[in-house]
Design a protein around this motif. Structure first.
Motif, PDB file in Angstrom:
ATOM      1  N   ILE A  83     -14.184  34.144  28.318  1.00 21.83           N
ATOM      2  CA  ILE A  83     -13.458  33.274  29.237  1.00 21.83           C
ATOM      3  C   ILE A  83     -14.370  32.123  29.642  1.00 21.83           C
ATOM      4  N   PRO A  84     -13.953  30.876  29.408  1.00 22.70           N
ATOM      5  CA  PRO A  84     -14.809  29.746  29.798  1.00 22.70           C
ATOM      6  C   PRO A  84     -15.214  29.839  31.260  1.00 22.70           C
ATOM      7  N   ALA A  85     -16.450  29.484  31.547  1.00 27.84           N
ATOM      8  CA  ALA A  85     -16.984  29.625  32.903  1.00 27.84           C
ATOM      9  C   ALA A  85     -16.125  28.912  33.939  1.00 27.84           C
ATOM     10  N   GLU A  86     -15.599  27.743  33.577  1.00 29.75           N
ATOM     11  CA  GLU A  86     -14.820  26.972  34.535  1.00 29.75           C
ATOM     12  C   GLU A  86     -13.454  27.600  34.831  1.00 29.75           C
ATOM     13  N   ARG A  88     -13.099  31.067  35.178  1.00 23.81           N
ATOM     14  CA  ARG A  88     -13.278  32.419  35.711  1.00 23.81           C
ATOM     15  C   ARG A  88     -12.818  32.562  37.150  1.00 23.81           C
ATOM     16  N   GLY A  89     -12.625  31.458  37.842  1.00 24.68           N
ATOM     17  CA  GLY A  89     -12.073  31.522  39.185  1.00 24.68           C
ATOM     18  C   GLY A  89     -10.651  32.061  39.217  1.00 24.68           C
ATOM     19  N   TRP A  90     -10.001  32.049  38.058  1.00 20.59           N
ATOM     20  CA  TRP A  90      -8.638  32.570  37.971  1.00 20.59           C
ATOM     21  C   TRP A  90      -8.613  34.100  37.893  1.00 20.59           C
ATOM     22  N   ILE A  91      -9.753  34.742  37.633  1.00 24.79           N
ATOM     23  CA  ILE A  91      -9.752  36.199  37.443  1.00 24.79           C
ATOM     24  C   ILE A  91      -9.202  36.943  38.654  1.00 24.79           C
ATOM     25  N   PRO A  92      -9.723  36.714  39.874  1.00 23.42           N
ATOM     26  CA  PRO A  92      -9.158  37.441  41.018  1.00 23.42           C
ATOM     27  C   PRO A  92      -7.709  37.078  41.298  1.00 23.42           C
ATOM     28  N   LEU A  93      -7.318  35.831  41.044  1.00 23.44           N
ATOM     29  CA  LEU A  93      -5.927  35.447  41.251  1.00 23.44           C
ATOM     30  C   LEU A  93      -5.031  36.116  40.216  1.00 23.44           C
ATOM     31  N   ALA A  94      -5.537  36.256  38.980  1.00 26.60           N
ATOM     32  CA  ALA A  94      -4.778  36.956  37.948  1.00 26.60           C
ATOM     33  C   ALA A  94      -4.563  38.406  38.337  1.00 26.60           C
ATOM     34  N   ALA A  95      -5.577  39.021  38.939  1.00 28.28           N
ATOM     35  CA  ALA A  95      -5.438  40.397  39.418  1.00 28.28           C
ATOM     36  C   ALA A  95      -4.406  40.469  40.538  1.00 28.28           C
ATOM     37  N   GLY A  96      -4.462  39.531  41.469  1.00 27.57           N
ATOM     38  CA  GLY A  96      -3.497  39.506  42.562  1.00 27.57           C
ATOM     39  C   GLY A  96      -2.078  39.318  42.072  1.00 27.57           C
ATOM     40  N   ALA A  97      -1.908  38.431  41.095  1.00 28.85           N
ATOM     41  CA  ALA A  97      -0.573  38.203  40.543  1.00 28.85           C
ATOM     42  C   ALA A  97      -0.067  39.438  39.813  1.00 28.85           C
ATOM     43  N   ALA A  98      -0.952  40.076  39.057  1.00 31.36           N
ATOM     44  CA  ALA A  98      -0.564  41.280  38.319  1.00 31.36           C
ATOM     45  C   ALA A  98      -0.156  42.398  39.273  1.00 31.36           C
ATOM     46  N   MET A  99      -0.917  42.557  40.351  1.00 24.78           N
ATOM     47  CA  MET A  99      -0.574  43.607  41.310  1.00 24.78           C
ATOM     48  C   MET A  99       0.705  43.256  42.067  1.00 24.78           C
ATOM     49  N   LEU A 194      -6.432  33.425  29.364  1.00 24.33           N
ATOM     50  CA  LEU A 194      -7.622  32.657  29.728  1.00 24.33           C
ATOM     51  C   LEU A 194      -8.608  32.600  28.570  1.00 24.33           C
ATOM     52  N   VAL A 195      -8.742  33.710  27.847  1.00 27.85           N
ATOM     53  CA  VAL A 195      -9.624  33.741  26.669  1.00 27.85           C
ATOM     54  C   VAL A 195      -9.173  32.705  25.649  1.00 27.85           C
ATOM     55  N   HIS A 196      -7.861  32.567  25.494  1.00 28.50           N
ATOM     56  CA  HIS A 196      -7.310  31.643  24.506  1.00 28.50           C
ATOM     57  C   HIS A 196      -7.044  30.257  25.092  1.00 28.50           C
ATOM     58  N   ASP A 197      -7.642  29.986  26.244  1.00 25.53           N
ATOM     59  CA  ASP A 197      -7.610  28.670  26.879  1.00 25.53           C
ATOM     60  C   ASP A 197      -6.193  28.219  27.219  1.00 25.53           C
ATOM     61  N   ASP A 198      -5.347  29.177  27.598  1.00 29.09           N
ATOM     62  CA  ASP A 198      -3.985  28.843  28.009  1.00 29.09           C
ATOM     63  C   ASP A 198      -3.925  28.782  29.533  1.00 29.09           C
ATOM     64  N   VAL A 199      -4.855  28.032  30.110  1.00 29.86           N
ATOM     65  CA  VAL A 199      -4.972  27.996  31.567  1.00 29.86           C
ATOM     66  C   VAL A 199      -3.763  27.318  32.210  1.00 29.86           C
ATOM     67  N   GLU A 200      -3.109  26.412  31.486  1.00 28.83           N
ATOM     68  CA  GLU A 200      -1.947  25.737  32.056  1.00 28.83           C
ATOM     69  C   GLU A 200      -0.837  26.737  32.360  1.00 28.83           C
ATOM     70  N   ARG A 201      -0.623  27.684  31.448  1.00 28.24           N
ATOM     71  CA  ARG A 201       0.401  28.702  31.680  1.00 28.24           C
ATOM     72  C   ARG A 201       0.001  29.617  32.838  1.00 28.24           C
ATOM     73  N   ARG A 233      -0.654  23.014  46.904  1.00 31.67           N
ATOM     74  CA  ARG A 233      -0.664  23.467  45.507  1.00 31.67           C
ATOM     75  C   ARG A 233      -1.978  24.169  45.224  1.00 31.67           C
ATOM     76  N   LEU A 234      -2.093  24.714  44.020  1.00 30.81           N
ATOM     77  CA  LEU A 234      -3.364  25.208  43.509  1.00 30.81           C
ATOM     78  C   LEU A 234      -3.895  24.177  42.524  1.00 30.81           C
ATOM     79  N   ASP A 235      -5.207  23.953  42.542  1.00 32.91           N
ATOM     80  CA  ASP A 235      -5.757  23.013  41.561  1.00 32.91           C
ATOM     81  C   ASP A 235      -6.036  23.738  40.254  1.00 32.91           C
ATOM     82  N   ARG A 236      -6.578  23.039  39.284  1.00 35.12           N
ATOM     83  CA  ARG A 236      -6.763  23.597  37.951  1.00 35.12           C
ATOM     84  C   ARG A 236      -7.725  24.785  37.939  1.00 35.12           C
ATOM     85  N   ASP A 237      -8.574  24.890  38.964  1.00 32.83           N
ATOM     86  CA  ASP A 237      -9.520  25.999  39.038  1.00 32.83           C
ATOM     87  C   ASP A 237      -9.029  27.140  39.922  1.00 32.83           C
ATOM     88  N   GLY A 238      -7.776  27.052  40.407  1.00 32.03           N
ATOM     89  CA  GLY A 238      -7.217  28.107  41.236  1.00 32.03           C
ATOM     90  C   GLY A 238      -7.519  27.961  42.709  1.00 32.03           C
TER      91      GLY A 238
END
Length: 260
Positions: A83-86, A88-99, A194-201, A233-238
Motif C-alpha cells: 500500500i503506497p505510504a500516502e 495508508r491513512g485510509w487503513i483505519p477508515l477502511a476498518a471503520g467502514a467495514a465494521m 488500496l494495493v491496486h491504487d484504486d484510492v478514488e473508489r 468532506r474527506l480529502d484524498r488522504d482521508g
C-alpha cells in the motif's frame, strides 16, 4: 489454509489465522508482541479475538473495558507493504467502514441504522457501538494492527457512557462469527483496492458512508483547542475538511462531536 477456530468457522474462511483466547488485557498489545516475535506466523488478516478484554485501549489513550462476555475484542494484522505510504491513512477508515457495514448487516429487521463517524467509530442510531484503534508495529513500519471493540451483549446498565449502545441494548442479537466474517471480507477487499491504487473508489465509498460529512461538528484538537464548523468532506488522504466561514481546516486527528 485457514486455521479453524471453535465458534468462528465463517471468520476462519477469510483469515489465515484465527486465534481465540478466553481472556486478555489487550488484543492489540498481544498481537503486536506476537507479530514482533514471529512475523511469519501472523500473515495478512490474521486475527486474535476474545469476549473478555480487561485493559483495552482506544484512541487518545482512553481505556476500554467491559464485563466479560458482553463485548467482542478483535485485532487484525494488516500487511501494508504494497500500500503506497500516502494512502495508508485510509487503513483505519477502511476498518471503520467495514465494521459499519458488518454491524448494519446484523440489524436487518431491527430497525437500527449503522453509521461511520469519522475517523473510525461505528454508531447505531447515534450511539457508539464500536471503536477502532490502528497501531503500527514498532520496528515494522509496514505492519499495522487494527483493533476493534464491539458492544454485543452489554446491557444498558453496563454501558460505560450515555452516548454508547450495544446490540443487546437495542434488542438485537449478534452472530459474532458472521460479524467477524463480514468485517474481514469487506476490510480485505478495501485493502486490496488500496494495493491496486484504486484510492478514488475507496475515497468515494467511505465518504458516502461517513455520517460526519455534512454535519455541524465540534472538534477537540490535540493541542487542546476546539474547532467549530461544518464537516464538508474527506480529502484524498482521508482527513476531515471542516469549513468555518470562509476558512477550511484539514483535521488529521481529533475528537469529533456531532452537533446535529
Amino acid at each position: 489454509m485457514p486455521i479453524p477456530a471453535a465458534g468462528y468457522p465463517r471468520a476462519a474462511a477469510h483469515s489465515p489465522r484465527v486465534q481465540v483466547v478466553e481472556t486478555t488485557d489487550s488484543t492489540n498489545a498481544d498481537v503486536i508482541a506476537a507479530v514482533t516475535a514471529d512475523p511469519a506466523g501472523w500473515p495478512h488478516l490474521s486475527l486474535l479475538v476474545t469476549d473478555d478484554q480487561r485493559a483495552g485501549r482506544g484512541r487518545l489513550d482512553r481505556t476500554w473495558t467491559a464485563p466479560a462476555g458482553t463485548a467482542l475484542a478483535v485485532s487484525v494484522v494488516v500487511d501494508a507493504t504494497k500500500i503506497p505510504a500516502e494512502q495508508r491513512g485510509w487503513i483505519p477508515l477502511a476498518a471503520g467502514a467495514a465494521m459499519t457495514r458488518a454491524v448494519g448487516a446484523q440489524l436487518t429487521g431491527h430497525g437500527g441504522t449503522a453509521e461511520l463517524k469519522w475517523p473510525n467509530d461505528v454508531l447505531v442510531d447515534g450511539g457508539k457501538i464500536c471503536g477502532i484503534l490502528a497501531e503500527v508495529v514498532p520496528g515494522a513500519p509496514d505492519t499495522v494492527v487494527v483493533g476493534a471493540g464491539v458492544n454485543t451483549r452489554m446491557s444498558r446498565a453496563d454501558l460505560p457512557v450515555t452516548t454508547a449502545t450495544s446490540f443487546a441494548a437495542i434488542g438485537a442479537d449478534c452472530d459474532d462469527d458472521r460479524l467477524l466474517a463480514d468485517y474481514l471480507d469487506d476490510f480485505g477487499k478495501t485493502l486490496a483496492r488500496l494495493v491496486h491504487d484504486d484510492v478514488e473508489r475507496v475515497h468515494h465509498e467511505i465518504e458516502k458512508l461517513c455520517a460526519t460529512v455534512g454535519k455541524e461538528v465540534t472538534v477537540a484538537m490535540p493541542d487542546g483547542s476546539a474547532l467549530h464548523g461544518t464537516a464538508a468532506r474527506l480529502d484524498r488522504d482521508g482527513r476531515l475538511v471542516v469549513e468555518s466561514g470562509t476558512i477550511e481546516t484539514v483535521v488529521s486527528a481529533g475528537d469529533v462531536v456531532h452537533v446535529r
